[in-house]
Design an enzyme around this catalytic site. Structure first.
Site, mmCIF file in Angstrom:
data_model
loop_
_atom_site.group_PDB
_atom_site.id
_atom_site.type_symbol
_atom_site.label_atom_id
_atom_site.label_comp_id
_atom_site.label_asym_id
_atom_site.label_seq_id
_atom_site.Cartn_x
_atom_site.Cartn_y
_atom_site.Cartn_z
ATOM 1 N N HIS A 1 -10.554 -15.525 -8.277
ATOM 2 C CA HIS A 1 -11.644 -15.411 -7.300
ATOM 3 C C HIS A 1 -11.011 -15.445 -5.918
ATOM 4 O O HIS A 1 -10.134 -16.268 -5.653
ATOM 5 C CB HIS A 1 -12.604 -16.593 -7.479
ATOM 6 C CG HIS A 1 -13.908 -16.425 -6.764
ATOM 7 N ND1 HIS A 1 -14.003 -16.437 -5.403
ATOM 8 C CD2 HIS A 1 -15.167 -16.257 -7.231
ATOM 9 C CE1 HIS A 1 -15.269 -16.282 -5.063
ATOM 10 N NE2 HIS A 1 -16.005 -16.165 -6.156
ATOM 11 N N ARG B 1 -20.188 -14.483 1.460
ATOM 12 C CA ARG B 1 -20.009 -13.097 1.907
ATOM 13 C C ARG B 1 -21.280 -12.296 1.676
ATOM 14 O O ARG B 1 -21.665 -11.472 2.498
ATOM 15 C CB ARG B 1 -18.809 -12.466 1.184
ATOM 16 C CG ARG B 1 -17.484 -12.956 1.752
ATOM 17 C CD ARG B 1 -16.308 -12.494 0.902
ATOM 18 N NE ARG B 1 -16.226 -13.247 -0.345
ATOM 19 C CZ ARG B 1 -16.027 -12.721 -1.540
ATOM 20 N NH1 ARG B 1 -15.858 -11.429 -1.681
ATOM 21 N NH2 ARG B 1 -15.977 -13.487 -2.611
#
Ligand code: FAD
Length: 606
Positions: free
Chosen positions: A246, A266
Site C-alpha cells: 500500500h 487521497r
C-alpha cells in the site's frame, strides 16, 4: 491416543473476519450445523481495521455506475490477470450484499437524498465505496457478528487451527495420508489444550500473510495459516508473488512504521508531494492509464466535482503505481526526512471536513505522531498490505482443489489478479463468503466426515515438538530474520539475484526452524504460538519468493528491476504452487478464457 476435546459439525469455518462470518451465516441459513473458530477474540480480525469502504456499483452518487464498469475497473486494476468469472460475480453481487448488510443493521453514511453514500478510491471510475467515516470495517464486523450471535452459531475464539484433517484416502505427506477433508485440529490459546473438529466441509477464511514482512499494515494474526494449511492438505495455490504494498503507511515514528493511512485521504482530495513541494504523481502516469488520468493540476482538481468532463487525479492511480512512484522519489533523494513522501490534505480541505470524513486518521496521527492532519501534511511510505495470491478456487463455489475444502476472502486467490483495487476486499469477503458458505453446506448434505486414525496423533506431536527440544532456536529471533529477508530481498522492487539470495536464506531458516525450542508449558505461551505460526510464514514466504523469481515480468504487485516491462505472454498464465513434505513445486496454467461479451467491455471507449 491424544487427549482432546472433540466436536462435530457439518461446516467448520476457520476465521471470523468478514469472509468467515458471512460464510457461517450462509451455511447456517442453508441448514448446516455450523461453527466458527478464530485465533483472536471475536470482532478482531483485519476486517475490523478496514477504513475506506466497500466497493459496490450501486450508482447512488453517479448513476452511470453499474456492474460492467466495476468489472472493467477491477480487471484493469488487476492488469487483466484476474479470474474473469470471479471479477464478474463480485461486481454483479456486491450491491446486493451491501444492501443486505444495511437490512441487518449496518448504518452507512448517507447522501443528501438519504441513499448510502459512496466515496472515490484509486482505480474506480466512479465514487463507489459505501462507507462509515473511515471505520467501515468496524461497522461491517459489528453487523455480521451480531447476526452470527443472533442465529446462535457456535463460536470458538482464541483457538488456533494447526492442521486440516482428512479421511486419509490420498497420498502420504507430512506423516499422514491426505484425502477428502474431515475436519481440523487446533489448540486453545489460553490453556494450550487440544481440540478437534469433525466436519465434511471446512471453509478457510484466515486472511493474509503480511507478518512475514517487516514493514506491514497487518497484525500478528496474518501469519498465512490458511494458505499453509491448504497447501499441506494438498490444495493448490496460485500467483503468490503478487503482494500489495500500500503506498501510504506511516513512516514516523519508527515504532508505528507500516500502520495504514487510508486511501480515503487521497479519495477525499489529499495529494502527494516530495520534499521540494512538487506534486510528483504527474511524472508517473503509465501509458496503460494515460487516457483516464489528468496530466495537469487544474483538471485533476476539477475532477472531484465534475467527473464527466475531467480525468481522475494521478494520486488515484491503482496502488501499485502510487507505491512505486513514492519509492522512486525516495530513492532519487527527494523523500521526506523519515524516508517517505508528504500526503497533504490540510491545504486542500477544511478542518471540519477532514475531522468528519477521516476521524480515525485525525486521531491516529495526533496520538501516534503528534501531527495535526488538519494543519500539517503526513509523512507516508509503502507498507506490505495485502496478498492477491492465495488458494486456487472454483469461482462459483469457492471450492479448493481438495474435496470438502473451501476458501474465501484474502486467503483465496484469483479475484484481484496482480493488484487489488481499494474497497474490493470488503466486497469480495461478503460475495464469496456467502458463496463459500452455501457451497460448503450443500457438499455437507451428501458427505460425512471420517477422520483417519493416525491424524490426531500426528497433529498433536507436530504441535508439541518445540517443547521437546532444549536450547534450540529462538522463535522471535527467527521471525525477525524472516521479516528482514522478505522486506529487503522480496519487497516492493525485486531482482533475480536478491530473490535467489532470499530463497537460500529461507532454506537456512527452514532448517533452523526444525530446531525451534520454547520454554515453559502450554498455558498461554506466546513463544510457542509463534513457533507454530512460523512454520506457516516460512512456507508462504518460500511460495512468494519462488513464484516471484519465476515470473519474469513486472505486473501489478510484482515489480522486477531486471524485467521492468509487462510481458503479454505472462499475461496468459497463472503460476500454480503446491507443497509436499516441505518441498514447494510450481507449474504454469493458462488463464481461463473470458467470453466475448465481456471482452467487448474493454474495446468500447469509456
Ligand atoms: P480477516 O478479517 O483478517 O480475518 C481472518 C480471521 O482468521 C481472523 O478471525 C483470525 O483470527 C482467523 N485466523 C487466522 N488464522 C487462524 C488459525 N490458524 N486458526 C483459527 N483462526 C485463524 N479492504 C477494503 O476493501 N476496504 C478498506 O477500506 C480496507 N482497509 C484496510 C485497512 C487496514 C488497516 C487493513 C490491514 C486492511 C484493509 N483492507 C481494506 C483489507 C481488508 O480489510 C482485508 O483484506 C479483509 O478484511 C480480510 O478479511 P478476511 O475475512 O479474509 O480475513
Amino acid at each position: 491416543m491424544t487427549e482432546l476435546e472433540r466436536h462435530s459439525y457439518d461446516v467448520l469455518v476457520i476465521g471470523a473476519g468478514g469472509a468467515g462470518l458471512r460464510a457461517a451465516i450462509a451455511a447456517h441459513e442453508s441448514g448446516a450445523r455450523t461453527a466458527v473458530v478464530c485465533k483472536s477474540l471475536l470482532g478482531k480480525a483485519h476486517t475490523v481495521m478496514a477504513e475506506g469502504g466497500i466497493a459496490a456499483a450501486m450508482g447512488n452518487v453517479w448513476q452511470d455506475d453499474n456492474w460492467k464498469v466495476h468489472f472493467r475497473d477491477t480487471m484493469r486494476g488487476g492488469k487483466m490477470l484476474n479470474n474473469w468469472r470471479m471479477a464478474q460475480l463480485h461486481a454483479q453481487e456486491a450491491p446486493a450484499r451491501v444492501w443486505e448488510l444495511e437490512e441487518w443493521g449496518a448504518l452507512f453514511d448517507r447522501t443528501k437524498d438519504g441513499l448510502i453514500s459512496q466515496r472515490d478510491f484509486g482505480g474506480h471510475r466512479y465514487a463507489r465505496l459505501a462507507h462509515v467515516g473511515d471505520r467501515t470495517g468496524l461497522e461491517m464486523i459489528r453487523t455480521l457478528q451480531q447476526r452470527v450471535v443472533a442465529l446462535g452459531i457456535d463460536v470458538y475464539m482464541e483457538c488456533t487451527i494447526t492442521r486440516l484433517l482428512t479421511d486419509g484416502t490420498g497420498e502420504e505427506a507430512h506423516g499422514a495420508r491426505r484425502g477428502n477433508i474431515a475436519g481440523a485440529f487446533g489448540y486453545w490459546r489460553e490453556t494450550g489444550r487440544f481440540i478437534a473438529f469433525e466436519a465434511p466441509s471446512v471453509v478457510l477464511a484466515t486472511g493474509g500473510i503480511g507478518k512475514s514482512f517487516k514493514v506491514t499494515s497487518n497484525s500478528w494474526e496474518y501469519s498465512g495459516d490458511g494458505h499453509a494449511l491448504a497447501a499441506r492438505a494438498g490444495a493448490t495455490l496460485l500467483n503468490m508473488e503478487f503482494i500489495q504494498f500500500h503506498p501510504t503507511g506511516m513512516v514516523w515514528p519508527p515504532s508505528v512504521r507500516g500502520i495504514l493511512v487510508t486511501e480515503s485521504v487521497r479519495g477525499d482530495g489529499g495529494i502527494l508531494k516530495n520534499k521540494d513541494g512538487k506534486r510528483f504523481m504527474f511524472d508517473y502516469i503509465p501509458d496503460f492509464f494515460k487516457a483516464d488520468t489528468a496530466d495537469n493540476e487544474a483538471e485533476a482538481d476539477r475532477w472531484y466535482e465534475d467527473k464527466k468532463n475531467n480525468r481522475r487525479p494521478p494520486e488515484l492511480l491503482p496502488r501499485d503505481e502510487v507505491a512505486r512512484a513514492i519509492n522512486a522519489e525516495v530513492k532519487a533523494g527527494r523523500g521526506s526526512p523519515a524516508g517517505g513522501a508528504y500526503l497533504d490534505i490540510a491545504s486542500r480541505r477544511s478542518p471540519e471536513y477532514i475531522r468528519k470524513r477521516l476521524p480515525s486518521m485525525y486521531h491516529q496521527f495526533k496520538e501516534l505522531a503528534d501531527v495535526d492532519i488538519t494543519k500539517e501534511p503526513m509523512e507516508v511510505g509503502p507498507t506490505c498490505h495485502y496478498i492477491m495470491g492465495g488458494v486456487e478456487v472454483e469461482p462459483d463455489t469457492a471450492a479448493a482443489t481438495v474435496p470438502g475444502l473451501y476458501a474465501a476472502g484474502e486467503v483465496a486467490g484469483g479475484m484481484h489478479g496482480s493488484n487489488r483495487l481499494g474497497g474490493n476486499s470488503l466486497s469480495d469477503l461478503i460475495v464469496f463468503g456467502k458463496r463459500a458458505g452455501d457451497a460448503a453446506a450443500e457438499y455437507a448434505k451428501s458427505h460425512t466426515a471420517r477422520i483417519a486414525d493416525d491424524q490426531l496423533d500426528v497433529a498433536a506431536k507436530e504441535a508439541v515438538a518445540p517443547f521437546e527440544r532444549e536450547g534450540g532456536e529462538n522463535p522471535y529471533a527467527l521471525h525477525q530474520e524472516l521479516q528482514n529477508t522478505m522486506n529487503t530481498l522480496v519487497g516492493i522492487i525485486r531482482d533475480a539475484d536478491e530473490m535467489s539470495a532470499a530463497l537460500e536464506k529461507l532454506q537456512e531458516l527452514k532448517a533452523r526452524a526444525k530446531n525451534l525450542s520454547v520454554e515453559g508449558n502450554r498455558q498461554f505461551n506466546p513463544g510457542w504460538h509463534l513457533a507454530i505460526d512460523l512454520r506457516n510464514m516460512l512456507l508462504c514466504s518460500e511460495m512468494v519468493a519462488k513464484a516471484a523469481l519465476e515470473r519474469k515480468e513486472s505486473r501489478g504487485g510484482h515489480t522486477r528491476n531486471d524485467y521492468p516491462k509487462t510481458d503479454p505472454e505472462w499475461g496468459t498464465k497463472n503460476i500454480i504452487l503446491s507443497e509436499k513434505d516441505g518441498v514447494v513445486a510450481l507449474v504454469h496454467k493458462p488463464l481461463p478464457v473470458m467470453p466475448d461479451d465481456l471482452k467487448e467491455l474493454f474495446e468500447e471507449p469509456k
